[in-house]
Design a protein around this motif. Structure first.
Motif, short mmCIF file in Angstrom:
data_model
loop_
_atom_site.label_atom_id
_atom_site.label_comp_id
_atom_site.label_asym_id
_atom_site.label_seq_id
_atom_site.Cartn_x
_atom_site.Cartn_y
_atom_site.Cartn_z
N ALA A 59 0.85 -1.21 0.00
CA ALA A 59 0.00 0.00 0.00
C ALA A 59 0.87 1.25 0.00
O ALA A 59 0.62 2.21 -0.75
N LEU A 60 1.91 1.25 0.82
CA LEU A 60 2.76 2.43 0.92
C LEU A 60 3.53 2.68 -0.38
O LEU A 60 3.68 3.84 -0.80
N ALA A 61 4.00 1.62 -1.03
CA ALA A 61 4.74 1.79 -2.29
C ALA A 61 3.84 2.48 -3.32
O ALA A 61 4.30 3.37 -4.05
N ALA A 62 2.57 2.10 -3.36
CA ALA A 62 1.64 2.72 -4.32
C ALA A 62 1.43 4.19 -3.97
O ALA A 62 1.41 5.06 -4.85
N PHE A 63 1.29 4.49 -2.68
CA PHE A 63 1.08 5.89 -2.28
C PHE A 63 2.34 6.73 -2.53
O PHE A 63 2.24 7.88 -2.95
N ASN A 64 3.52 6.16 -2.28
CA ASN A 64 4.76 6.89 -2.55
C ASN A 64 4.81 7.30 -4.02
O ASN A 64 5.22 8.42 -4.35
N ASP A 65 4.41 6.39 -4.89
CA ASP A 65 4.41 6.68 -6.32
C ASP A 65 3.44 7.82 -6.63
O ASP A 65 3.77 8.74 -7.40
N GLN A 66 2.28 7.79 -6.01
CA GLN A 66 1.29 8.86 -6.27
C GLN A 66 1.77 10.21 -5.74
O GLN A 66 1.54 11.25 -6.36
N VAL A 67 2.43 10.19 -4.57
CA VAL A 67 2.94 11.44 -3.99
C VAL A 67 4.04 12.02 -4.89
O VAL A 67 4.06 13.22 -5.18
N ALA A 68 4.94 11.15 -5.37
CA ALA A 68 6.02 11.60 -6.26
C ALA A 68 5.42 12.19 -7.55
O ALA A 68 5.85 13.26 -8.01
N GLU A 69 4.45 11.52 -8.09
CA GLU A 69 3.88 11.97 -9.37
C GLU A 69 3.06 13.24 -9.20
O GLU A 69 2.96 14.05 -10.12
N ARG A 70 2.49 13.46 -8.01
CA ARG A 70 1.79 14.72 -7.74
C ARG A 70 2.80 15.88 -7.73
O ARG A 70 2.53 16.95 -8.25
N ALA A 71 3.98 15.64 -7.13
CA ALA A 71 5.02 16.68 -7.10
C ALA A 71 5.44 17.05 -8.52
O ALA A 71 5.62 18.23 -8.84
N VAL A 72 5.57 16.06 -9.38
CA VAL A 72 6.00 16.32 -10.77
C VAL A 72 4.86 16.98 -11.56
O VAL A 72 5.09 17.90 -12.34
N THR A 73 3.63 16.54 -11.32
CA THR A 73 2.47 17.16 -11.99
C THR A 73 2.39 18.64 -11.66
O THR A 73 2.03 19.46 -12.52
N LEU A 74 2.76 19.01 -10.43
CA LEU A 74 2.70 20.42 -10.02
C LEU A 74 3.90 21.22 -10.53
O LEU A 74 4.05 22.39 -10.21
N GLY A 75 4.78 20.58 -11.31
CA GLY A 75 5.88 21.30 -11.93
C GLY A 75 7.21 21.14 -11.21
O GLY A 75 8.18 21.84 -11.55
N GLY A 76 7.29 20.24 -10.24
CA GLY A 76 8.54 20.02 -9.52
C GLY A 76 9.26 18.78 -9.98
O GLY A 76 8.94 18.21 -11.04
N LEU A 77 10.24 18.37 -9.19
CA LEU A 77 10.94 17.11 -9.41
C LEU A 77 10.69 16.24 -8.18
O LEU A 77 10.50 16.76 -7.08
N ALA A 78 10.72 14.93 -8.38
CA ALA A 78 10.56 14.00 -7.26
C ALA A 78 11.95 13.52 -6.84
O ALA A 78 12.70 13.01 -7.66
N GLN A 79 12.26 13.72 -5.56
CA GLN A 79 13.58 13.33 -5.06
C GLN A 79 13.43 12.07 -4.21
O GLN A 79 12.77 12.11 -3.17
N GLY A 80 14.09 10.98 -4.64
CA GLY A 80 13.81 9.73 -3.94
C GLY A 80 14.92 8.71 -3.92
O GLY A 80 14.66 7.52 -3.69
N THR A 81 16.19 9.12 -4.14
CA THR A 81 17.26 8.12 -4.03
C THR A 81 17.45 7.78 -2.55
O THR A 81 17.11 8.56 -1.65
N ALA A 82 18.02 6.61 -2.31
CA ALA A 82 18.25 6.17 -0.93
C ALA A 82 19.10 7.18 -0.17
O ALA A 82 18.84 7.49 1.00
N ARG A 83 20.12 7.75 -0.83
CA ARG A 83 21.00 8.71 -0.16
C ARG A 83 20.27 10.01 0.16
O ARG A 83 20.48 10.61 1.22
N HIS A 84 19.42 10.44 -0.76
CA HIS A 84 18.63 11.65 -0.48
C HIS A 84 17.69 11.40 0.69
O HIS A 84 17.59 12.21 1.62
N VAL A 85 17.02 10.24 0.63
CA VAL A 85 16.04 9.91 1.68
C VAL A 85 16.73 9.83 3.05
O VAL A 85 16.18 10.30 4.05
#
Ligand SMILES: [Fe+2]
Length: 157
Positions: A59-85
């Motif tokens: 469930a969380l993996a699916a939501f993470n994907d939706q949250v990332a894609e919402r950030a990109v839809t709003l004109g941003g970038l999604a930051q999600g590498t292990a080192r960034h996290v």
């Protein structure tokens, strides 16, 4: 910021993108923690908890994907590498030596409750900025993970 099909002004979109990326960092960190619990859980409740933890991770993996894609839809970038996290997550580190079934339940319950509180912060920002669609997305995640926190708390009572 990139062009977005969303009509909000850039300043609002930027604030939302930052907040969504903060939730993405927390969410990716939490996903790894749930998997650690799924792999290492031992004890009389193993048969119930091992698959239950996996449903949380899916469930969380699916939501993470939706949250990332919402950030990109709003004109941003999604930051999600292990080192960034590892730098950006506000979540407390998971004690990886934990094996006892109900100890994993307690640790995950605490983390789900902190996650839901952070999702509410992002939702409040989205309400303030007039982004109903991000509000709706946050509500979906809050509803799911409040329920999951209840599953865990019910196991401890
Ligand atoms: Fe598995």
């Amino acid at each position: 910021m990139y062009r977005s099909p969303n009509p909000l002004v850039e300043k609002s979109r930027l604030k939302l993108v930052e907040s969504l990326n903060a939730r993405l960092a927390d969410g990716l960190d939490r996903w790894t923690q749930i998997k650690v619990a799924h792999w290492n859980v031992k004890g009389p409740h193993f048969a119930a908890l091992h698959p239950l933890f996996e449903t949380f991770a899916v469930a969380l993996a699916a939501f993470n994907d939706q949250v990332a894609e919402r950030a990109v839809t709003l004109g941003g970038l999604a930051q999600g590498t292990a080192r960034h996290v590892a730098q950006a997550s506000r979540l407390a580190e998971y004690p990886q030596q934990t094996t006892r079934d109900l100890e994993h339940v307690r640790l995950l319950a605490e983390r789900f409750e902190a996650y839901v509180a952070a999702l509410r912060e992002t939702r409040a920002l989205a309400e303030k900025e007039g982004d109903t669609d991000t509000v709706d997305l946050m509500t979906q995640v809050v509803t799911e993970f409040e329920k999951n926190a209840w599953f865990l708390r019910a196991s401890l009572e």
